[in-house]
Design an enzyme around this catalytic site. Structure first.
Site, PDB file in Angstrom:
ATOM      1  N   HIS A  22       0.735  -1.537  -0.050  1.00 35.46           N
ATOM      2  CA  HIS A  22       0.492   0.216  -0.069  1.00 35.46           C
ATOM      3  C   HIS A  22       0.668   1.435   0.244  1.00 35.46           C
ATOM      4  O   HIS A  22       2.050   0.869   0.514  1.00 35.46           O
ATOM      5  CB  HIS A  22      -0.910   0.296   0.957  1.00 35.46           C
ATOM      6  N   ALA A  23      -0.053   2.269  -0.192  1.00 36.61           N
ATOM      7  CA  ALA A  23       1.051   4.046   0.308  1.00 36.61           C
ATOM      8  C   ALA A  23       0.104   4.815   0.341  1.00 36.61           C
ATOM      9  O   ALA A  23      -1.607   4.336   0.783  1.00 36.61           O
ATOM     10  CB  ALA A  23       0.828   4.239  -1.593  1.00 36.61           C
TER      11      ALA A  23
END
Length: 140
Positions: free
Chosen positions: A54-55
């Site tokens: 994820h970011a």
């Protein structure tokens, strides 16, 4: 100090040597570029497990291997790199809009994360294509 999006760098913390054992400490806003709003840690991670993927829209983090080691694969939408964390004095600062994946956890590894914000599911990009679209918009 606030870095531009997609920024990653190593953080070296102070170490006090003593015959009884070494001591390392961290102060938000001094050793890391934000005030600490949340601390969490990963442990008992199976050696073949992957974490991350994820970011974040706004969140900044510093990641440490307090015990053992693991790899962090970083992608800023333009370049990919990887870092091995194994020294509890050295953390990896990850700014906003950086995709991260973690793997290759050693037996007994403990990963501690210092975060700039409290948990907010709305801050996550969990889909890689959505992350890349956000990078394109931010570059305009």
């Amino acid at each position: 100090m606030t870095a531009v999006q997609g920024f990653v760098r190593q953080i070296d913390l102070p170490q006090i040597h003593d015959p009884r054992g070494d001591l390392t400490f961290v102060e938000g806003g001094k050793h890391i570029p934000f005030e600490i709003r949340r601390v969490y840690y990963l442990y008992n991670v199976p050696v073949d497990a992957e974490r991350g993927g994820h970011a974040h829209r706004e969140l900044e983090q510093v990641v440490f291997a307090l015990s053992g080691s693991f790899r962090i694969k970083i992608d800023d939408g333009r370049e990919k790199s990887e870092y091995w964390l194994r020294d509890p004095r050295k953390g990896l600062y990850i700014n906003r809009l950086v995709w991260r994946e973690m793997d290759s956890f050693s037996q007994g590894a403990v990963c501690m994360v210092l975060a700039s914000h409290r948990y907010d599911e709305g801050d996550y990009y969990r889909n890689y294509d959505d992350f890349l679209a956000a990078i394109r918009v931010a570059a305009e």
